[in-house]
Design a protein around this motif. Sequence first.
Motif, PDB file in Angstrom:
ATOM      1  N   UNK A 140       0.894  -1.155   0.000  1.00 58.18           N
ATOM      2  CA  UNK A 140       0.000   0.000   0.000  1.00 58.18           C
ATOM      3  C   UNK A 140       0.934   1.206   0.000  1.00 58.18           C
ATOM      4  N   UNK A 141       0.725   2.108  -0.952  1.00 61.42           N
ATOM      5  CA  UNK A 141       1.506   3.344  -1.014  1.00 61.42           C
ATOM      6  C   UNK A 141       0.578   4.491  -0.650  1.00 61.42           C
ATOM      7  N   UNK A 142       1.027   5.311   0.291  1.00 59.07           N
ATOM      8  CA  UNK A 142       0.218   6.460   0.684  1.00 59.07           C
ATOM      9  C   UNK A 142       0.987   7.734   0.361  1.00 59.07           C
ATOM     10  N   UNK A 143       0.346   8.609  -0.403  1.00 57.78           N
ATOM     11  CA  UNK A 143       0.938   9.878  -0.810  1.00 57.78           C
ATOM     12  C   UNK A 143       0.399  10.977   0.104  1.00 57.78           C
ATOM     13  N   UNK A 144       1.281  11.579   0.911  1.00 59.92           N
ATOM     14  CA  UNK A 144       0.861  12.600   1.881  1.00 59.92           C
ATOM     15  C   UNK A 144       0.271  13.838   1.213  1.00 59.92           C
ATOM     16  N   UNK A 145       0.773  14.184   0.029  1.00 56.73           N
ATOM     17  CA  UNK A 145       0.307  15.393  -0.645  1.00 56.73           C
ATOM     18  C   UNK A 145      -1.103  15.216  -1.203  1.00 56.73           C
ATOM     19  N   UNK A 146      -1.293  14.159  -1.965  1.00 56.94           N
ATOM     20  CA  UNK A 146      -2.597  13.945  -2.597  1.00 56.94           C
ATOM     21  C   UNK A 146      -3.578  13.216  -1.669  1.00 56.94           C
ATOM     22  N   UNK A 147      -3.053  12.688  -0.555  1.00 58.10           N
ATOM     23  CA  UNK A 147      -3.854  11.916   0.410  1.00 58.10           C
ATOM     24  C   UNK A 147      -4.444  10.661  -0.234  1.00 58.10           C
ATOM     25  N   UNK A 174      -3.905   6.125   8.994  1.00 59.57           N
ATOM     26  CA  UNK A 174      -4.607   7.076   9.864  1.00 59.57           C
ATOM     27  C   UNK A 174      -3.695   7.513  11.018  1.00 59.57           C
ATOM     28  N   UNK A 175      -3.042   6.557  11.658  1.00 54.46           N
ATOM     29  CA  UNK A 175      -2.128   6.873  12.763  1.00 54.46           C
ATOM     30  C   UNK A 175      -0.949   7.715  12.260  1.00 54.46           C
ATOM     31  N   UNK A 176      -0.449   7.382  11.083  1.00 52.56           N
ATOM     32  CA  UNK A 176       0.671   8.112  10.482  1.00 52.56           C
ATOM     33  C   UNK A 176       0.276   9.561  10.204  1.00 52.56           C
ATOM     34  N   UNK A 177      -0.889   9.741   9.596  1.00 51.46           N
ATOM     35  CA  UNK A 177      -1.378  11.097   9.261  1.00 51.46           C
ATOM     36  C   UNK A 177      -1.552  11.954  10.500  1.00 51.46           C
ATOM     37  N   UNK A 178      -1.977  11.330  11.590  1.00 50.82           N
ATOM     38  CA  UNK A 178      -2.214  12.067  12.835  1.00 50.82           C
ATOM     39  C   UNK A 178      -0.938  12.228  13.663  1.00 50.82           C
ATOM     40  N   UNK A 179       0.171  11.713  13.148  1.00 55.05           N
ATOM     41  CA  UNK A 179       1.431  11.808  13.878  1.00 55.05           C
ATOM     42  C   UNK A 179       1.483  10.912  15.104  1.00 55.05           C
TER      43      UNK A 179
END
Length: 115
Positions: free
Chosen positions: A25-32, A96-101
């Motif tokens: 799974x690849x998650x792009x922080x910019x495009x979400x 989700x945990x990554x995005x929330x720091x």
Amino acid sequence: MMKKVAIPIANKKISEYLCGCSHFAYYDMESKNTTISESAVIDFTNADEIRLWIKNNGITDIILHRIKKELIGIFTSEKINLFVGVPMVSAGQIIEAYRCGKLESDKNIITEIIN
């Protein structure tokens, strides 16, 4: 700089080991956006192949449950951030945990790997 996270997946959750995953799974922080790779046929014993995979996918961070000690040097030489010892849950929960720091490495698993 754009951040792109790779999470190895097996049986719909994070794979215990990098080489045991069926896809990423690849998650792009910019495009979400989260994209799921077709399948993972990467030889994780081949440093050149690992570097090519990182470059081709624009990966900046890798989230893992466990990692073989010899792989750590390859990733750090490529300036990849590693999160190790992440609980074996779904990619969605990890992202989700990554995005929330709130994503943290498990010190016990790290100690186990290093020693």
